[in-house]
Design a protein around this motif. Structure first.
Motif, PDB file in Angstrom:
ATOM      1  N   THR A 438       0.847  -1.194   0.000  1.00 46.42           N
ATOM      2  CA  THR A 438       0.000   0.000   0.000  1.00 46.42           C
ATOM      3  C   THR A 438       0.883   1.244   0.000  1.00 46.42           C
ATOM      4  N   PRO A 439       0.316   2.431  -0.236  1.00 50.26           N
ATOM      5  CA  PRO A 439       1.123   3.653  -0.190  1.00 50.26           C
ATOM      6  C   PRO A 439       1.802   3.881   1.160  1.00 50.26           C
ATOM      7  N   ASP A 440       1.205   3.383   2.249  1.00 48.50           N
ATOM      8  CA  ASP A 440       1.851   3.532   3.554  1.00 48.50           C
ATOM      9  C   ASP A 440       2.745   2.335   3.881  1.00 48.50           C
ATOM     10  N   LEU A 441       3.131   1.586   2.832  1.00 43.62           N
ATOM     11  CA  LEU A 441       4.151   0.529   2.899  1.00 43.62           C
ATOM     12  C   LEU A 441       3.710  -0.718   3.655  1.00 43.62           C
ATOM     13  N   ARG A 442       2.414  -0.946   3.760  1.00 40.64           N
ATOM     14  CA  ARG A 442       1.943  -2.225   4.300  1.00 40.64           C
ATOM     15  C   ARG A 442       1.922  -3.245   3.162  1.00 40.64           C
ATOM     16  N   ARG A 443       2.485  -4.408   3.436  1.00 39.72           N
ATOM     17  CA  ARG A 443       2.591  -5.426   2.398  1.00 39.72           C
ATOM     18  C   ARG A 443       1.243  -6.087   2.105  1.00 39.72           C
ATOM     19  N   MET A 444       1.049  -6.467   0.837  1.00 45.73           N
ATOM     20  CA  MET A 444      -0.133  -7.206   0.413  1.00 45.73           C
ATOM     21  C   MET A 444       0.312  -8.513  -0.242  1.00 45.73           C
ATOM     22  N   ALA A 445      -0.346  -9.600   0.115  1.00 45.59           N
ATOM     23  CA  ALA A 445       0.059 -10.923  -0.359  1.00 45.59           C
ATOM     24  C   ALA A 445      -0.032 -11.027  -1.877  1.00 45.59           C
ATOM     25  N   LEU A 446       0.865 -11.827  -2.432  1.00 41.74           N
ATOM     26  CA  LEU A 446       0.794 -12.201  -3.840  1.00 41.74           C
ATOM     27  C   LEU A 446       0.049 -13.523  -3.976  1.00 41.74           C
ATOM     28  N   SER A 447      -0.127 -13.980  -5.209  1.00 42.06           N
ATOM     29  CA  SER A 447      -0.954 -15.171  -5.441  1.00 42.06           C
ATOM     30  C   SER A 447      -0.321 -16.118  -6.454  1.00 42.06           C
ATOM     31  N   TRP A 448       0.953 -16.447  -6.219  1.00 34.78           N
ATOM     32  CA  TRP A 448       1.662 -17.451  -6.991  1.00 34.78           C
ATOM     33  C   TRP A 448       1.998 -16.967  -8.407  1.00 34.78           C
ATOM     34  N   ALA A 449       3.105 -16.242  -8.477  1.00 39.28           N
ATOM     35  CA  ALA A 449       3.587 -15.750  -9.766  1.00 39.28           C
ATOM     36  C   ALA A 449       4.201 -16.891 -10.580  1.00 39.28           C
ATOM     37  N   ARG A 450       4.298 -16.671 -11.870  1.00 41.00           N
ATOM     38  CA  ARG A 450       4.843 -17.680 -12.781  1.00 41.00           C
ATOM     39  C   ARG A 450       5.902 -17.022 -13.682  1.00 41.00           C
ATOM     40  N   TYR A 451       7.057 -17.669 -13.797  1.00 44.59           N
ATOM     41  CA  TYR A 451       8.117 -17.174 -14.680  1.00 44.59           C
ATOM     42  C   TYR A 451       7.853 -17.677 -16.090  1.00 44.59           C
ATOM     43  N   LEU A 452       7.950 -16.774 -17.074  1.00 51.36           N
ATOM     44  CA  LEU A 452       7.730 -17.119 -18.473  1.00 51.36           C
ATOM     45  C   LEU A 452       9.001 -16.828 -19.261  1.00 51.36           C
ATOM     46  N   SER A 453       9.372 -17.768 -20.104  1.00 53.74           N
ATOM     47  CA  SER A 453      10.551 -17.619 -20.943  1.00 53.74           C
ATOM     48  C   SER A 453      10.129 -17.424 -22.397  1.00 53.74           C
ATOM     49  N   PRO A 454      10.745 -16.492 -23.107  1.00 56.16           N
ATOM     50  CA  PRO A 454      10.414 -16.325 -24.525  1.00 56.16           C
ATOM     51  C   PRO A 454      10.651 -17.597 -25.330  1.00 56.16           C
ATOM     52  N   ALA A 455      11.584 -18.438 -24.900  1.00 57.07           N
ATOM     53  CA  ALA A 455      11.893 -19.670 -25.632  1.00 57.07           C
ATOM     54  C   ALA A 455      10.735 -20.656 -25.593  1.00 57.07           C
ATOM     55  N   THR A 456      10.045 -20.735 -24.464  1.00 56.91           N
ATOM     56  CA  THR A 456       8.963 -21.722 -24.321  1.00 56.91           C
ATOM     57  C   THR A 456       7.572 -21.086 -24.312  1.00 56.91           C
ATOM     58  N   ASP A 457       7.484 -19.820 -23.974  1.00 58.22           N
ATOM     59  CA  ASP A 457       6.172 -19.165 -23.833  1.00 58.22           C
ATOM     60  C   ASP A 457       6.006 -17.977 -24.777  1.00 58.22           C
ATOM     61  N   GLY A 458       6.908 -17.863 -25.775  1.00 54.40           N
ATOM     62  CA  GLY A 458       6.890 -16.697 -26.658  1.00 54.40           C
ATOM     63  C   GLY A 458       5.570 -16.477 -27.366  1.00 54.40           C
ATOM     64  N   ARG A 459       4.959 -17.563 -27.862  1.00 53.73           N
ATOM     65  CA  ARG A 459       3.691 -17.429 -28.590  1.00 53.73           C
ATOM     66  C   ARG A 459       2.591 -16.894 -27.687  1.00 53.73           C
ATOM     67  N   ALA A 460       2.509 -17.398 -26.473  1.00 56.61           N
ATOM     68  CA  ALA A 460       1.484 -16.955 -25.534  1.00 56.61           C
ATOM     69  C   ALA A 460       1.713 -15.496 -25.136  1.00 56.61           C
ATOM     70  N   ILE A 461       2.978 -15.121 -24.906  1.00 58.33           N
ATOM     71  CA  ILE A 461       3.298 -13.743 -24.536  1.00 58.33           C
ATOM     72  C   ILE A 461       2.883 -12.786 -25.647  1.00 58.33           C
ATOM     73  N   GLN A 462       3.218 -13.122 -26.885  1.00 57.92           N
ATOM     74  CA  GLN A 462       2.889 -12.256 -28.011  1.00 57.92           C
ATOM     75  C   GLN A 462       1.380 -12.120 -28.191  1.00 57.92           C
ATOM     76  N   ALA A 463       0.655 -13.216 -28.001  1.00 57.39           N
ATOM     77  CA  ALA A 463      -0.811 -13.176 -28.151  1.00 57.39           C
ATOM     78  C   ALA A 463      -1.437 -12.285 -27.089  1.00 57.39           C
ATOM     79  N   ALA A 464      -0.933 -12.359 -25.864  1.00 55.82           N
ATOM     80  CA  ALA A 464      -1.469 -11.538 -24.800  1.00 55.82           C
ATOM     81  C   ALA A 464      -1.184 -10.065 -25.050  1.00 55.82           C
ATOM     82  N   VAL A 465       0.031  -9.752 -25.466  1.00 55.05           N
ATOM     83  CA  VAL A 465       0.430  -8.352 -25.675  1.00 55.05           C
ATOM     84  C   VAL A 465      -0.336  -7.720 -26.829  1.00 55.05           C
TER      85      VAL A 465
END
Length: 470
Positions: A438-465
């Motif tokens: 938050t603006p007053d620096l209180r942390r907010m939980a995340l919800s399981w991020a995923r790493y994407l590589s252009p080598a394996t996920d390039g088509r999906a990344i381009q379609a989303a963008v």
């Protein structure tokens, strides 16, 4: 206080009336009702009836799904304090513990020439919108290339199921839905859930399909294109348990939204002679807590394409399971404790995000820091190659957490409860960091991020963008 023979002023400067002659008004109906003498026997009867009523109410709540309309009314009344507490607290997933006060957003180490070529798919809480969103973030500079706002309420409106565990319309509306572990597909659409219907949305947030049920934790795609998601039966199939028993199962779902199979964890353990791992313990409504199903994409020395690794948090158990035969090929309980996120490192090693939680306390707590353990199935040995990095950065999420080994020896780690995502070298050097706060620096939980590589996920990344929304 008047004495005999004294006069009481009338308050208006006029003649006074002797107290002995003053007329006191007779008590009204309300006064007579409020000050009416109550016999002792009626108080005892009331207390007895109240005790019996509370017991009967508790019994109805305990088995509300079998009590029809009366049960549904009872469970709504019982949940009123929780509802009021949630309203007062708000829907942002604020971390209640202590954390370093750092500004929100993306930070990249300016003192290094390293530039991450990958992307991260994250689902932070957006304070302006009052809800979680899905963002495709470029890791070279932290730019958000696509933001998806899934129409969660449309999915919940379509849902027709209720259970003792979750009511999507009441518990998981857009402001409360955390959009767990979004999975990006080739057309730029995403699949996600939050203990609620599993749903697929296009890059503009419009629903493509949804499946009723309780889907939890990870969403992963197998080599054949099907999805593996932890599932929980709305009504337990295990005999003799309470309605809120977490009857976990592995679920296989097709990309077009068909439920292909579910297999109960209890039956998998029973079939493989491992039922004693949970039946030999005191009763728990959540004996398994299946939090990750990791598909094997490439055949290795100890597994083959189509197998899956299962992470059962409440048994501190990781197992290699072959769905085609129903056999557990390998399993191990510990050295991890309350672990999450199994990843395949090479043809004979796996990594496990070890929450390293101690349970012998009134409140669960992390034993120092989390760990990323690498287990070698060939030697049977476990190592902790990132111990220095975890200690240096004080990574200690009590629940959840993710650890993704990356090419070159780095690790993307998510400290879920504290809302911190980072790429870290083994010695703890941070390449970049993202903080949800938050603006007053209180942390907010995340919800399981995923790493994407252009080598394996390039088509999906381009379609989303490149998706155009009208």
């Amino acid at each position: 206080m008047l004495r005999q023979g004294q006069y009481e002023p009338d308050g208006f400067g006029g003649a006074s009336t002797p107290a002995s002659r003053r007329v006191v008004p007779a008590p009204g109906r309300i006064e007579r009702l409020l000050f009416r003498p109550v016999p002792l026997w009626s108080l005892i009867l009331f207390a007895l009836l109240a005790t019996l009523g509370a017991g009967a109410f508790g019994a109805i709540v305990d088995g509300w799904e079998r009590a029809g309309m009366l049960g549904r009314v009872a469970i709504r009344i019982a949940r009123t304090p929780d509802t009021i507490h949630a309203m007062l607290r708000g829907t942002a997933p604020i971390y209640a513990g202590a954390a370093e006060r750092s500004p929100a957003g993306f930070w990249r180490d300016p003192g290094t020439a390293f530039e991450d070529p990958g992307y991260a798919l994250i689902s932070p809480f957006d304070l302006k919108r009052g809800r979680s969103v899905v963002r495709l973030m470029r890791l070279s500079d932290g730019a958000a290339l696509r933001e998806i706002v899934p129409d969660v309420d449309a999915v919940n409106a379509r849902s027709r199921f209720r259970s003792a565990l979750v009511d999507p319309r009441r518990d998981k509306d857009a402001s409360r839905n955390r959009l767990m572990h979004p999975l990006l597909l080739e057309d730029g659409s995403v699949v996600l859930h939050d203990s609620s219907p599993l749903a697929r949305y296009d890059a503009c947030g419009r629903m493509i399909w949804s499946i009723d049920g309780i889907f939890t934790h990870s969403t992963e795609r197998a080599a054949d294109g099907n999805l593996w998601v932890p599932y929980r039966y709305p009504q337990p199939r295990e005999p003799g348990v309470k309605p809120d028993f977490w009857d976990d199962a592995v679920a296989e779902v097709s990309p077009d939204g068909r439920m292909l199979r579910t297999e109960r964890v209890a039956e998998i353990l029973e079939r493989n002679g491992l039922a004693y791992l949970w039946r030999g313990r005191p009763y728990s409504d959540d004996p398994f807590h299946l939090n990750d199903i990791q598909p094997v994409l490439i055949t290795g020395r100890y597994w083959r394409r189509g197998d899956v690794f299962l992470s059962l948090r409440n048994l501190s158990l990781v197992a290699l399971y072959r769905p085609s035969t129903g056999k557990i090929l390998w399993w191990r309980s510990g050295p991890w404790r309350f672990q999450h996120d199994v990843s395949i490192v090479d043809d004979h090693r796996i990594s496990v995000f070890d929450n390293n939680v101690l349970l012998g306390y009134p409140d669960e707590r992390v034993n120092g820091t989390n760990r990323l353990l690498v287990f070698d199935l060939a030697s049977g040995a476990a190592s902790s190659p990132y111990a220095q990095g975890f200690a240096r950065n004080h990574i200690a999420t009590r629940a959840q957490g993710r650890g993704t080994p990356l090419p070159g020896g780095d690790l993307m780690v998510e400290e879920t409860e504290q809302g911190r995502l980072m790429r870290m070298a083994p010695d703890g050097t941070l390449r970049w960091r993202y903080i949800s706060a938050t603006p007053d620096l209180r942390r907010m939980a995340l919800s399981w991020a995923r790493y994407l590589s252009p080598a394996t996920d390039g088509r999906a990344i381009q379609a989303a963008v490149s998706a155009k929304c009208v």
